[in-house]
Design an enzyme around this catalytic site. Structure first.
Site, PDB file in Angstrom:
ATOM      1  CG  HIS A  54      -1.975  -0.998   1.237  1.00  0.00           C
ATOM      2  ND1 HIS A  54      -3.101  -0.867   2.006  1.00  0.00           N
ATOM      3  CD2 HIS A  54      -2.109  -2.165   0.561  1.00  0.00           C
ATOM      4  CE1 HIS A  54      -3.897  -1.904   1.810  1.00  0.00           C
ATOM      5  NE2 HIS A  54      -3.303  -2.719   0.938  1.00  0.00           N
ATOM      6  CD  GLU A  56      -1.941   4.248   3.146  1.00  0.00           C
ATOM      7  OE1 GLU A  56      -1.644   3.578   2.121  1.00  0.00           O
ATOM      8  OE2 GLU A  56      -3.103   4.322   3.596  1.00  0.00           O
ATOM      9  CB  CYS A  84      -6.636  -0.182   5.229  1.00  0.00           C
ATOM     10  SG  CYS A  84      -4.948  -0.824   5.043  1.00  0.00           S
ATOM     11  CB  CYS A  87      -2.049   1.744   6.088  1.00  0.00           C
ATOM     12  SG  CYS A  87      -1.727   0.955   4.488  1.00  0.00           S
TER      13      CYS A  87
END
Length: 153
Positions: A54, A56, A84, A87
């Site tokens: 992801h 992040e 999410c 993250c």
């Protein structure tokens, strides 16, 4: 002084890079206290065949390497979509002080919508400040357009 609005504009530009690899257009920037971007990344799950890639997580990794530390206290994470759960865990482990995000994620958000893990008092580290909805319409539109095109093809 660089504003959250300006930084989110930069993040939106980075998010568009994910479109070239078929990844969901989400991007994250790690910014120091002076407003300097230390690291930036877009989603790379499809590109790298990595479910943890992801934006992040990738940006936090890059920042840690660049600064030669896993402790990113005093830094801000700017991300085009509310983080999410995965993250949020990475953000707290990195000791990020501030999170700024664009679009809310009403299905999987973990920074104030569905969950608020980044500020959970039961965790050993938490984010001091969360600012959501910065350039929200622009960030949400990028995602909506992506998923509409994906459904059409």
């Amino acid at each position: 002084m660089v504003t959250d609005h300006d930084l989110m504009g930069h993040a939106v530009d980075v998010a568009r890079e994910a479109l070239h690899t078929g990844d969901v257009p989400v991007a994250a920037l790690v910014v120091d206290g002076a407003g300097v971007v230390v690291a930036k990344a877009c989603n790379q799950k499809e590109r790298d065949h990595d479910p943890t890639a992801h934006a992040e997580v990738v940006a936090l990794r890059l920042a840690g390497h660049a600064l030669e530390t896993a402790n990113l206290s005093g830094h801000t994470l700017v991300v085009t979509l509310e983080p999410c759960v995965m993250c949020a865990g990475a953000i707290t482990q990195a000791r990020i002080s501030r999170v700024v995000f664009g679009a809310w994620d009403p299905k999987a958000g973990a920074a104030g919508s569905v969950h608020d893990l980044v500020r959970d008092r039961s965790l050993p580290h938490r984010v001091d400040e969360v600012v959501g909805g910065v350039r929200e319409a622009e960030c949400a539109s990028l995602l909506t357009d992506f998923f509409e095109q994906a459904r059409e093809s």
